[in-house]
Design a protein around this motif. Sequence first.
Motif, PDB file in Angstrom:
ATOM      1  N   LEU B 202       0.795  -1.158   0.031  1.00 58.64           N
ATOM      2  CA  LEU B 202      -0.212  -0.001   0.069  1.00 58.64           C
ATOM      3  C   LEU B 202       0.967   1.221  -0.023  1.00 58.64           C
ATOM      4  O   LEU B 202       1.913   1.435   1.054  1.00 58.64           O
ATOM      5  CB  LEU B 202      -0.903  -0.007   1.307  1.00 58.64           C
ATOM      6  N   VAL B 203       0.786   2.257  -0.981  1.00 57.28           N
ATOM      7  CA  VAL B 203       1.211   3.264  -0.847  1.00 57.28           C
ATOM      8  C   VAL B 203       0.337   4.400  -1.149  1.00 57.28           C
ATOM      9  O   VAL B 203       0.564   5.621  -0.609  1.00 57.28           O
ATOM     10  CB  VAL B 203       2.442   3.479  -2.202  1.00 57.28           C
ATOM     11  N   GLY B 204      -0.988   4.231  -1.258  1.00 58.06           N
ATOM     12  CA  GLY B 204      -1.904   5.094  -1.219  1.00 58.06           C
ATOM     13  C   GLY B 204      -2.506   5.184   0.345  1.00 58.06           C
ATOM     14  O   GLY B 204      -1.715   4.640   1.206  1.00 58.06           O
ATOM     15  N   LEU B 205      -3.364   6.080   0.870  1.00 59.31           N
ATOM     16  CA  LEU B 205      -3.885   6.262   1.978  1.00 59.31           C
ATOM     17  C   LEU B 205      -5.443   6.394   2.319  1.00 59.31           C
ATOM     18  O   LEU B 205      -5.796   7.107   2.650  1.00 59.31           O
ATOM     19  CB  LEU B 205      -3.376   7.630   2.619  1.00 59.31           C
ATOM     20  N   PRO B 206      -5.850   5.021   1.707  1.00 56.34           N
ATOM     21  CA  PRO B 206      -7.345   5.018   2.067  1.00 56.34           C
ATOM     22  C   PRO B 206      -7.799   4.778   3.630  1.00 56.34           C
ATOM     23  O   PRO B 206      -6.722   4.396   4.311  1.00 56.34           O
ATOM     24  CB  PRO B 206      -7.915   3.553   1.401  1.00 56.34           C
ATOM     25  N   LYS B 208     -10.419   3.162   5.209  1.00 56.99           N
ATOM     26  CA  LYS B 208     -11.100   2.115   5.548  1.00 56.99           C
ATOM     27  C   LYS B 208     -10.880   0.992   4.528  1.00 56.99           C
ATOM     28  O   LYS B 208     -11.499   0.973   3.627  1.00 56.99           O
ATOM     29  CB  LYS B 208     -12.793   2.505   5.458  1.00 56.99           C
ATOM     30  N   LEU B 209     -10.031   0.046   5.060  1.00 60.22           N
ATOM     31  CA  LEU B 209      -9.772  -1.131   4.236  1.00 60.22           C
ATOM     32  C   LEU B 209      -9.943  -2.413   5.023  1.00 60.22           C
ATOM     33  O   LEU B 209      -9.634  -2.286   6.339  1.00 60.22           O
ATOM     34  CB  LEU B 209      -8.266  -1.264   3.831  1.00 60.22           C
ATOM     35  N   GLU B 210     -10.552  -3.355   4.348  1.00 57.33           N
ATOM     36  CA  GLU B 210     -10.680  -4.700   5.471  1.00 57.33           C
ATOM     37  C   GLU B 210      -9.688  -5.664   4.997  1.00 57.33           C
ATOM     38  O   GLU B 210      -9.177  -5.975   3.856  1.00 57.33           O
ATOM     39  CB  GLU B 210     -12.055  -5.093   4.906  1.00 57.33           C
ATOM     40  N   ILE B 223      -0.043  -7.876   3.425  1.00 59.15           N
ATOM     41  CA  ILE B 223      -0.507  -6.303   3.275  1.00 59.15           C
ATOM     42  C   ILE B 223       0.723  -5.476   3.874  1.00 59.15           C
ATOM     43  O   ILE B 223       0.880  -5.499   5.256  1.00 59.15           O
ATOM     44  CB  ILE B 223      -1.567  -6.004   3.842  1.00 59.15           C
ATOM     45  N   VAL B 224       1.483  -4.823   3.109  1.00 57.52           N
ATOM     46  CA  VAL B 224       2.489  -4.038   3.665  1.00 57.52           C
ATOM     47  C   VAL B 224       2.491  -2.710   3.396  1.00 57.52           C
ATOM     48  O   VAL B 224       1.837  -2.147   2.492  1.00 57.52           O
ATOM     49  CB  VAL B 224       3.689  -4.483   3.001  1.00 57.52           C
ATOM     50  N   GLY B 225       2.806  -1.601   4.261  1.00 56.98           N
ATOM     51  CA  GLY B 225       2.893  -0.261   4.011  1.00 56.98           C
ATOM     52  C   GLY B 225       4.193   0.265   3.617  1.00 56.98           C
ATOM     53  O   GLY B 225       5.146  -0.336   4.237  1.00 56.98           O
ATOM     54  N   THR B 226       4.530   1.143   2.771  1.00 58.61           N
ATOM     55  CA  THR B 226       5.754   1.595   2.683  1.00 58.61           C
ATOM     56  C   THR B 226       5.678   3.350   2.398  1.00 58.61           C
ATOM     57  O   THR B 226       4.659   3.916   1.867  1.00 58.61           O
ATOM     58  CB  THR B 226       6.659   1.184   1.525  1.00 58.61           C
ATOM     59  N   ALA B 227       6.678   4.068   2.991  1.00 64.93           N
ATOM     60  CA  ALA B 227       6.566   5.467   3.202  1.00 64.93           C
ATOM     61  C   ALA B 227       7.881   6.060   2.458  1.00 64.93           C
ATOM     62  O   ALA B 227       9.108   5.520   3.116  1.00 64.93           O
ATOM     63  CB  ALA B 227       6.685   5.860   4.570  1.00 64.93           C
TER      64      ALA B 227
END
Lengths: 242, 242
Positions: B202-206, B208-210, B223-227
Motif C-alpha cells: 500500500l502506498v495510497g492512504l485509504p 477504510k480497508l478490510e 499487506i505491507v505499507g511503505t513510506a
Amino acid sequence: VGEVTEVGSKVEKYKIGDKVGVGCLVGSCRQCEECTNNEESYCPKQVLSINARYYDGTITYGGFSNLMVTDEHFIIRWPENLPLDSGAPLLCAGITTYSPLRRFGLDKPGVNVGVVGLGGIGHLSVRFAKALGSKVTVISTSSNKKKEAIETFRADDFLVSHDQEQMQAAAGTLDGIIDTVSANHSLLPLVNLLKPHGKLILVGLPQKLEVPTFPLILGGKAIVGTASGGVKETQEMIEIRS
Amino acid sequence: VGEVTEVGSKVEKYKIGDKVGVGCLVGSCRQCEECTNNEESYCPKQVLSINARYYDGTITYGGFSNLMVTDEHFIIRWPENLPLDSGAPLLCAGITTYSPLRRFGLDKPGVNVGVVGLGGIGHLSVRFAKALGSKVTVISTSSNKKKEAIETFRADDFLVSHDQEQMQAAAGTLDGIIDTVSANHSLLPLVNLLKPHGKLILVGLPQKLEVPTFPLILGGKAIVGTASGGVKETQEMIEIRS
C-alpha cells in the motif's frame, strides 16, 4: 499419532512398529514451487488431513481416525522421549506458530516477540519463542492470565491491551507479533507496538479486521498471514520440542 | 530542485552552482537504527520537507519555497541530463514506488508486478518496474487507461478489476502488487491475484480497508505499507531514471 501397522512395498523411510505422526497435510502436488521449497502447506493442490477429499475421493477425518493411510512423504518421525498424547497438538497448533517465528526471523536472542491471546496456539507461541531465545511479551485484554503467562510459560513481559499507558510505553518496541485471536479486534494498538518494518502475523481467523493504513505506511509495517508449515519444518519443530 | 546559492563553512559535498534537489525529508535523528541503515523515512524523529516543523521551530514549505536551507545530508545531487522541472516529482512519487520495488525484490526479470491505479505514482511504478526488468500488469476499474498503460508506459498486461473472468484467469500469478489507490476499495480481488507469499504493497492512504483474512492466511500473503525511501536510495533512483 500412533504406530505404523503396515507399509507398502515402495515405502523406504518407515517400518512396522515405528512411532509416527501425520500433521495438517496428507497430500500436495509435489511439483509446484511451494512443494519444491518444502512449503507444502501453500501448495494450491494440498489435501488437508481433516475434512477434505483425497485425490481418489476419500474423505479425510484427521484426528478422528482410528487408522490412517498416508504417503510416507507426509509422515513425521516421532521422537522417542515425547509422549504421543500430549505431543500430538504440536502437529497443528505447534507448527502454526513455529513456522512464522522461523520465517520472519523471530527466533533468536535480541529479538522482541509479542504474542496476542494465551490460548492453544498462544501458549505454544510463547514456549517456542522462548525456546528459540527471543524475548516474549504477552498481550491480553485483561490481567487474568498474567501469572500463568509469566510463571508457567516464562514470558518476559505482559501488557493489558486496554491499558493506554502501558501500551503507549511499549510503542515501537516489538519486531513481530503473533496474533492468535479469532474474534474480531482492532489491529491499530498492535501495529503501534511494532518497530518500523515490524510484522503483525495473523494465525487466527477473524472475519472482519480493518487495516490501520496510516501507521502501516508510516512505519513500513506489514500484516501477514501464515498457514501452518511444511513437512520438513514440522519434523524439525517436533525434534526441537522433544 | 534548483541550484546551490550558498554553502555553510562545514559543507563538504556541494558547492555554489551545483544542481540539486531535496526529497521528502529535511531532517532525521541520524542515530537510530533506521537512520543508520539509510532508512531515514522511517526515523521517528524525521522532519518532512513540507508542512512540518524543523527542530528549531521553522515551518517547512517543501515545493512551495523559493529558497531552502537544508543539511547537506538531505541533498540529492541532480543528474546533468535530467530536466529540473519534469524530474522534480521523482523525489516524492518516484521514490515512493522505487523503494518498495527494491525492498521486496520486485526489481528483476522473472518477477511479475501488478500496479493498481495509473495516476501519478502508478505510472511511475510501471516505468520503474519495467526499467528494472520486471513484467508489469496494470489493474484498473475500467479499460479506459488500457491504451495509455500499454502503449505509453509499456505495461505488459492490463486487467479490468470488475471483470471476474479476467481476474480469475490471472489468480495466483503476481509476486507483488503496488496499490496506489487512495479511495476505499476491496483488497480481496488483489490478494487473490498474488502467488503464495506475495505482497500487496500500500502506498495510497485509504481510510477504510478490510483485511481479507482467509486468503491472506491460506496463501501466506502480506499487506505491507511503505513510506517513500531514504536519502541514499533517492539518489540511486534519480540516477537510474536519468
